[in-house]
Scaffold this motif. Structure first.
Motif, PDB file in Angstrom:
ATOM      1  N   ASP A 102       0.857  -1.183   0.000  1.00 27.72           N
ATOM      2  CA  ASP A 102       0.000   0.000   0.000  1.00 27.72           C
ATOM      3  C   ASP A 102       0.899   1.242   0.000  1.00 27.72           C
ATOM      4  O   ASP A 102       2.108   1.156   0.168  1.00 27.72           O
ATOM      5  N   ALA A 103       0.319   2.394  -0.225  1.00 24.36           N
ATOM      6  CA  ALA A 103       1.081   3.638  -0.379  1.00 24.36           C
ATOM      7  C   ALA A 103       1.902   3.958   0.863  1.00 24.36           C
ATOM      8  O   ALA A 103       3.049   4.426   0.755  1.00 24.36           O
ATOM      9  N   ASP A 104       1.355   3.700   2.048  1.00 27.34           N
ATOM     10  CA  ASP A 104       2.078   4.001   3.289  1.00 27.34           C
ATOM     11  C   ASP A 104       3.317   3.118   3.440  1.00 27.34           C
ATOM     12  O   ASP A 104       4.389   3.601   3.808  1.00 27.34           O
ATOM     13  N   ALA A 105       3.170   1.830   3.164  1.00 28.36           N
ATOM     14  CA  ALA A 105       4.307   0.916   3.289  1.00 28.36           C
ATOM     15  C   ALA A 105       5.379   1.252   2.253  1.00 28.36           C
ATOM     16  O   ALA A 105       6.579   1.240   2.558  1.00 28.36           O
ATOM     17  N   GLU A 106       4.948   1.572   1.047  1.00 30.30           N
ATOM     18  CA  GLU A 106       5.903   1.926   0.000  1.00 30.30           C
ATOM     19  C   GLU A 106       6.654   3.210   0.360  1.00 30.30           C
ATOM     20  O   GLU A 106       7.867   3.302   0.180  1.00 30.30           O
ATOM     21  N   SER A 107       5.957   4.180   0.908  1.00 30.38           N
ATOM     22  CA  SER A 107       6.600   5.422   1.341  1.00 30.38           C
ATOM     23  C   SER A 107       7.601   5.160   2.465  1.00 30.38           C
ATOM     24  O   SER A 107       8.679   5.763   2.501  1.00 30.38           O
ATOM     25  N   GLU A 108       7.247   4.268   3.377  1.00 27.87           N
ATOM     26  CA  GLU A 108       8.156   3.930   4.477  1.00 27.87           C
ATOM     27  C   GLU A 108       9.415   3.244   3.945  1.00 27.87           C
ATOM     28  O   GLU A 108      10.530   3.550   4.387  1.00 27.87           O
TER      29      GLU A 108
END
Length: 70
Positions: free
Chosen positions: A7-13
């Protein structure tokens, strides 16, 4: 092995961790289960071309100077 997309949050992290000089690829693998090659593909896809090249150059330069880096 098939892995569902992050998801976008995990990818950003993951990207933030990869950009950090204090986080190794081993730590990223331990937390998210992806290896250096997959991180590089993600970075290439998400960063601007110049930013990706600068990141790879920095990682390579530090790796040449230190026994353990990324």
């Amino acid at each position: 092995m098939y892995r569902p997309p992050f998801d976008a949050d995990a990818e950003s992290e993951i990207i933030a961790m990869a950009l950090s000089d204090h986080v190794t690829f081993a730590q990223i693998r331990a937390l998210h289960g992806i290896g250096p090659d997959e991180v590089k593909v993600m970075m290439r896809r998400r960063l601007k071309p110049g930013s990706y090249r600068a990141w790879r150059k920095r990682v390579r330069r530090f790796a040449d100077r230190r026994a353990v880096y990324k």
